[in-house]
Design an enzyme around this catalytic site. Structure first.
Site, PDB file in Angstrom:
ATOM      1  N   THR A  12       0.799  -1.201   0.000  1.00  0.00           N
ATOM      2  CA  THR A  12       0.000   0.000   0.000  1.00  0.00           C
ATOM      3  C   THR A  12       0.833   1.252   0.000  1.00  0.00           C
ATOM      4  O   THR A  12       1.671   1.467   0.871  1.00  0.00           O
ATOM      5  CB  THR A  12      -0.960   0.095   1.204  1.00  0.00           C
ATOM      6  OG1 THR A  12      -1.737  -1.078   1.265  1.00  0.00           O
ATOM      7  CG2 THR A  12      -1.872   1.277   1.080  1.00  0.00           C
ATOM      8  N   LYS A  44      -7.976   0.463  -2.561  1.00  0.00           N
ATOM      9  CA  LYS A  44      -7.719   1.042  -1.240  1.00  0.00           C
ATOM     10  C   LYS A  44      -8.096   2.512  -1.150  1.00  0.00           C
ATOM     11  O   LYS A  44      -7.774   3.185  -0.185  1.00  0.00           O
ATOM     12  CB  LYS A  44      -6.242   0.862  -0.890  1.00  0.00           C
ATOM     13  CG  LYS A  44      -5.785  -0.582  -0.959  1.00  0.00           C
ATOM     14  CD  LYS A  44      -4.292  -0.661  -0.850  1.00  0.00           C
ATOM     15  CE  LYS A  44      -3.774  -1.967  -1.411  1.00  0.00           C
ATOM     16  NZ  LYS A  44      -2.336  -1.971  -1.532  1.00  0.00           N
ATOM     17  N   GLY A  58      -8.435   7.130   1.547  1.00  0.00           N
ATOM     18  CA  GLY A  58      -7.471   6.113   1.171  1.00  0.00           C
ATOM     19  C   GLY A  58      -6.927   5.505   2.444  1.00  0.00           C
ATOM     20  O   GLY A  58      -6.779   6.203   3.450  1.00  0.00           O
ATOM     21  N   SER A 137       3.773   1.802   2.897  1.00  0.00           N
ATOM     22  CA  SER A 137       5.169   1.378   2.764  1.00  0.00           C
ATOM     23  C   SER A 137       5.950   2.209   1.755  1.00  0.00           C
ATOM     24  O   SER A 137       7.140   2.428   1.925  1.00  0.00           O
ATOM     25  CB  SER A 137       5.237  -0.103   2.394  1.00  0.00           C
ATOM     26  OG  SER A 137       4.548  -0.337   1.188  1.00  0.00           O
TER      27      SER A 137
END
Length: 189
Positions: A12, A44, A58, A137
């Site tokens: 993500t 997402k 999000g 990440s």
């Protein structure tokens, strides 16, 4: 089992970019477990419309946890129509003080086209500088790229897409399958 023994869910990258009266939230579609890509087309980024007021969200982190938070946010927005900051603060307070919610592992970027906020489980509601927020990440890669592009002639969506492409090239937990939602200030259903 110690945290470092379990590979954990990674993945993500979510970015929010505000420029020229619009806000774009973009998110990649990759979900990974350890070294394995489980799904490449996850969605997402979502649009909520409680009380006829559009909000784009999000999320990064555990999907089930994020959906729990999105449901709570939607209830807060229904209770405070058109007041995203107030709803976000109320959600953050609950998240920090409720024993069940404290265990949730996720972060949110939310916008109503005017405000762009990051909500965390530490009780934070952050309004980012420069009209750019990024989580997940690959968030720092996307943030750096967007900061470099924000003053270019590109519009908000182009900045978000290019920043996400850069993050996907660097972060192994981020892919190029994007979900992109655009919202303008004062948007409603």
């Amino acid at each position: 089992m110690a945290d470092n023994e379990f590979p954990g869910w990674h993945g993500t990258t979510i970015i929010g970019v505000r420029k020229d009266g619009e806000v774009v939230v973009a998110g990649d579609g990759q979900v990974s477990l350890g070294q394995t890509v489980i799904k490449g087309t996850a969605r997402k980024v979502r649009r909520l419309s409680p009380g006829g007021h559009d909000v784009v969200c999000g999320f990064a982190g555990s999907t089930a946890d994020a959906f729990t938070l999105l449901e709570r946010l939607e209830k807060k927005l229904e209770a405070t129509p058109g007041q995203l900051a107030r709803a976000a603060v109320e959600l953050a307070k609950d998240w920090r003080t409720d024993k069940y919610l404290q265990k949730l592992e996720a972060m949110l970027i939310v916008t109503d086209g005017t405000e762009l906020l990051v909500i965390t489980g530490a009780g934070d509601v952050l309004e980012p500088e420069h009209g750019i927020a990024a989580i997940g990440s690959g968030g720092n890669f996307a943030l750096a790229a967007a900061r470099g592009l924000i003053e270019s002639a590109l519009n908000a969506e182009e900045v978000a897409r290019k920043a996400m492409a850069i993050a996907a090239d660097i972060c192994v937990y981020t892919n190029g399958n994007l979900t992109v939602e655009t919202i303008r200030s004062g948007s409603s259903s």
